[in-house]
Design a protein around this motif. Sequence first.
Motif, mmCIF file in Angstrom:
data_model
loop_
_atom_site.group_PDB
_atom_site.id
_atom_site.type_symbol
_atom_site.label_atom_id
_atom_site.label_comp_id
_atom_site.label_asym_id
_atom_site.label_seq_id
_atom_site.Cartn_x
_atom_site.Cartn_y
_atom_site.Cartn_z
ATOM 1 N N THR A 24 0.720 -1.308 -0.346
ATOM 2 C CA THR A 24 -0.329 -0.446 0.059
ATOM 3 C C THR A 24 0.875 0.653 -0.333
ATOM 4 O OG1 THR A 24 -0.195 -0.218 2.081
ATOM 5 C CG2 THR A 24 -1.566 -1.303 1.070
ATOM 6 N N ALA A 25 0.148 2.236 -0.471
ATOM 7 C CA ALA A 25 0.862 3.446 -0.830
ATOM 8 C C ALA A 25 1.122 4.400 1.528
ATOM 9 C CB ALA A 25 -0.241 4.498 -1.031
ATOM 10 N N ALA A 26 0.485 3.552 1.989
ATOM 11 C CA ALA A 26 1.145 3.363 3.262
ATOM 12 C C ALA A 26 2.109 3.215 3.246
ATOM 13 C CB ALA A 26 0.093 3.935 4.268
ATOM 14 N N MET A 27 2.231 2.253 3.048
ATOM 15 C CA MET A 27 3.834 1.034 4.116
ATOM 16 C C MET A 27 4.556 1.909 3.344
ATOM 17 S SD MET A 27 2.113 -2.535 3.207
ATOM 18 C CE MET A 27 3.247 -3.866 2.800
ATOM 19 N N VAL A 28 4.612 2.254 2.222
ATOM 20 C CA VAL A 28 5.667 2.966 1.119
ATOM 21 C C VAL A 28 5.711 4.404 1.651
ATOM 22 C CG1 VAL A 28 6.639 3.610 -1.472
ATOM 23 C CG2 VAL A 28 4.929 2.137 -1.473
ATOM 24 N N LYS A 29 4.946 5.023 2.063
ATOM 25 C CA LYS A 29 5.434 6.564 3.114
ATOM 26 C C LYS A 29 6.400 6.251 4.395
ATOM 27 C CE LYS A 29 5.041 10.598 3.771
ATOM 28 N NZ LYS A 29 6.019 11.768 3.345
ATOM 29 N N GLU A 30 5.805 4.869 4.757
ATOM 30 C CA GLU A 30 7.046 4.593 6.373
ATOM 31 C C GLU A 30 7.893 4.196 6.349
ATOM 32 O OE1 GLU A 30 5.631 2.676 10.500
ATOM 33 O OE2 GLU A 30 4.905 2.250 9.627
ATOM 34 N N LEU A 31 7.863 3.715 5.122
ATOM 35 C CA LEU A 31 9.309 3.085 5.233
ATOM 36 C C LEU A 31 10.092 4.280 4.356
ATOM 37 C CD1 LEU A 31 11.120 1.008 5.093
ATOM 38 C CD2 LEU A 31 11.108 0.364 2.501
ATOM 39 N N MET A 32 9.063 5.319 3.682
ATOM 40 C CA MET A 32 10.258 6.522 3.090
ATOM 41 C C MET A 32 10.807 7.121 4.295
ATOM 42 S SD MET A 32 8.002 7.101 -0.293
ATOM 43 C CE MET A 32 8.446 9.011 -0.365
ATOM 44 N N ASN A 33 9.486 7.256 5.006
ATOM 45 C CA ASN A 33 9.442 8.246 6.519
ATOM 46 C C ASN A 33 10.675 7.224 7.527
ATOM 47 O OD1 ASN A 33 8.165 10.309 6.330
ATOM 48 N ND2 ASN A 33 6.366 9.074 6.937
ATOM 49 N N LEU A 34 11.219 6.219 7.504
ATOM 50 C CA LEU A 34 12.711 5.399 8.059
ATOM 51 C C LEU A 34 13.227 5.303 7.975
ATOM 52 C CD1 LEU A 34 9.948 2.694 9.298
ATOM 53 C CD2 LEU A 34 10.779 3.922 10.845
ATOM 54 N N THR A 35 13.476 5.753 6.180
ATOM 55 C CA THR A 35 15.206 5.410 5.241
ATOM 56 C C THR A 35 15.473 6.243 4.582
ATOM 57 O OG1 THR A 35 13.610 4.224 3.572
ATOM 58 C CG2 THR A 35 14.815 3.371 5.553
ATOM 59 N N GLY A 36 14.248 7.421 4.772
ATOM 60 C CA GLY A 36 15.194 8.627 3.341
ATOM 61 C C GLY A 36 15.497 7.919 1.969
ATOM 62 N N ALA A 37 14.790 6.589 1.818
ATOM 63 C CA ALA A 37 14.768 6.600 0.414
ATOM 64 C C ALA A 37 13.515 5.945 -0.717
ATOM 65 C CB ALA A 37 15.439 4.730 0.475
ATOM 66 N N GLY A 38 14.146 6.841 -1.746
ATOM 67 C CA GLY A 38 12.804 7.567 -2.900
ATOM 68 C C GLY A 38 11.902 5.905 -3.334
ATOM 69 N N VAL A 39 10.565 6.608 -4.112
ATOM 70 C CA VAL A 39 9.531 6.240 -3.319
ATOM 71 C C VAL A 39 9.478 4.481 -4.626
ATOM 72 C CG1 VAL A 39 6.824 5.773 -4.722
ATOM 73 C CG2 VAL A 39 8.153 8.044 -3.410
ATOM 74 N N MET A 40 9.802 4.558 -5.025
ATOM 75 C CA MET A 40 10.428 2.909 -6.321
ATOM 76 C C MET A 40 11.688 2.180 -5.151
ATOM 77 S SD MET A 40 8.521 4.085 -8.420
ATOM 78 C CE MET A 40 8.298 1.860 -9.114
ATOM 79 N N ALA A 41 12.466 2.395 -5.134
ATOM 80 C CA ALA A 41 13.688 2.073 -3.967
ATOM 81 C C ALA A 41 12.642 1.734 -2.465
ATOM 82 C CB ALA A 41 14.310 2.524 -3.591
ATOM 83 N N CYS A 42 11.847 2.576 -1.752
ATOM 84 C CA CYS A 42 10.862 1.447 -0.733
ATOM 85 C C CYS A 42 9.755 0.355 -1.557
ATOM 86 C CB CYS A 42 10.402 2.649 0.099
ATOM 87 S SG CYS A 42 11.223 4.317 0.539
ATOM 88 N N LYS A 43 9.317 0.752 -2.654
ATOM 89 C CA LYS A 43 8.175 0.225 -3.014
ATOM 90 C C LYS A 43 8.403 -1.062 -3.769
ATOM 91 C CE LYS A 43 4.120 -0.913 -6.562
ATOM 92 N NZ LYS A 43 3.710 -0.093 -7.725
ATOM 93 N N LYS A 44 10.514 -1.687 -3.606
ATOM 94 C CA LYS A 44 10.869 -2.900 -4.143
ATOM 95 C C LYS A 44 11.212 -3.212 -3.866
ATOM 96 C CE LYS A 44 11.743 -1.256 -9.429
ATOM 97 N NZ LYS A 44 13.443 -0.553 -9.853
ATOM 98 N N ALA A 45 11.544 -2.839 -2.637
ATOM 99 C CA ALA A 45 12.213 -3.569 -1.497
ATOM 100 C C ALA A 45 10.771 -4.362 -0.533
ATOM 101 C CB ALA A 45 12.716 -2.806 -0.402
ATOM 102 N N LEU A 46 10.090 -3.954 -0.601
ATOM 103 C CA LEU A 46 8.509 -4.597 0.136
ATOM 104 C C LEU A 46 8.419 -5.371 -0.675
ATOM 105 C CD1 LEU A 46 7.107 -0.894 1.610
ATOM 106 C CD2 LEU A 46 7.732 -2.903 2.719
ATOM 107 N N GLN A 47 8.186 -5.137 -1.781
ATOM 108 C CA GLN A 47 8.272 -6.420 -2.906
ATOM 109 C C GLN A 47 8.538 -7.793 -2.486
ATOM 110 O OE1 GLN A 47 8.005 -4.436 -6.558
ATOM 111 N NE2 GLN A 47 5.748 -4.769 -6.405
ATOM 112 N N GLU A 48 10.407 -7.699 -2.642
ATOM 113 C CA GLU A 48 10.744 -8.488 -2.682
ATOM 114 C C GLU A 48 11.155 -8.822 -0.788
ATOM 115 O OE1 GLU A 48 14.907 -7.365 -3.054
ATOM 116 O OE2 GLU A 48 14.879 -5.626 -4.924
ATOM 117 N N THR A 49 10.486 -8.250 -0.470
ATOM 118 C CA THR A 49 10.366 -9.249 1.341
ATOM 119 C C THR A 49 8.555 -9.688 1.882
ATOM 120 O OG1 THR A 49 10.237 -6.755 1.869
ATOM 121 C CG2 THR A 49 12.208 -7.745 1.637
#
Length: 306
Positions: free
Chosen positions: A4-29
């Motif tokens: 979800t967008a909320a999951m991506v947003k939270e990971l962005m807040n935690l890491t400072g990484a970009g939107v797509m990088a966060c989405k791909k990392a969540l998909q991988e895991t």
Amino acid sequence: MDITAAMVKELMNLTGAGVMACKKALQETDGNQEEAIEVLRKKGEATAVKKAGRIAAEGIVYTAVKDNKAAIVEVNSETDFVAKNDTFQAFVAKVADQILAGNATTVDELLEETIEGEDKTVKEELTSQIATIGENMNIRRFEKLESDGVIVSYIHAGGKIGVLVEADAPKNDAAEEALKNVAMQVAALNAKFLSSDDIDDDYKEHEKAILLEQIKNDPVESQKPEKVINGMIMGRLNKEFKEICLMEQVYVKAEDGKQSVAKYLEQVSNEIGEDIKVKKFIRFETGEGLEKKEEDFAAEVAEQIG
């Protein structure tokens, strides 16, 4: 699993990484946040991993020091308005005093204790306060210190952050001022360890592995000789330790911008002719690790992660 967008947003807040990088990392895991952070760190995408999840819960942290005992407690409320309420703050102070007076080691035990000098339990008083204030409240956590040395406390931003520092030190104004400065340092820079000597081997090996993966993912650095790579890892590891270990951190009030906390305490010790040795520190930040009520982040990032 749907990311979800909320999951991506939270990971962005935690890491400072970009939107797509966060989405791909969540998909991988498969949506596992902690594993996604590891993926981003190994790829060098995480620029500033925070210690905990979104800090969004309201409330205050309060400290109480009496004789050779000290307590630090966090009590949460639903709104910042209530957190600033005199009645709420008086209740939190009463809870801290009870922690000092009682024998509880857990919140559940604390709730069942009868308040010293009264005929009701902490739980009954909490229930009464909720009814009076009209907002849900929660005693989240506390810690207690007992020491033959010196304990100082520091509260930052009206209770957003609270710190206790325990030290073997003389009981005089100069030593206590120095320890108060150290407590302010803890509040400001959020050290994880007292010194690098306190870091366990598992943590060190984990961080080495992360740094090695970062180098492997760099097309230039990965081509360097193994000896050079090992040197780079140790250099970066030592730099990290200077940031997360209290005694190795640069003292925030250092005039030269270089003096470490350890050197600052050594300087004060020499000036007063007695040693000051910090033994332990405790830092609570209101709401760390807690999430606010669900918010709609879709409008902000959904278009980008499509």
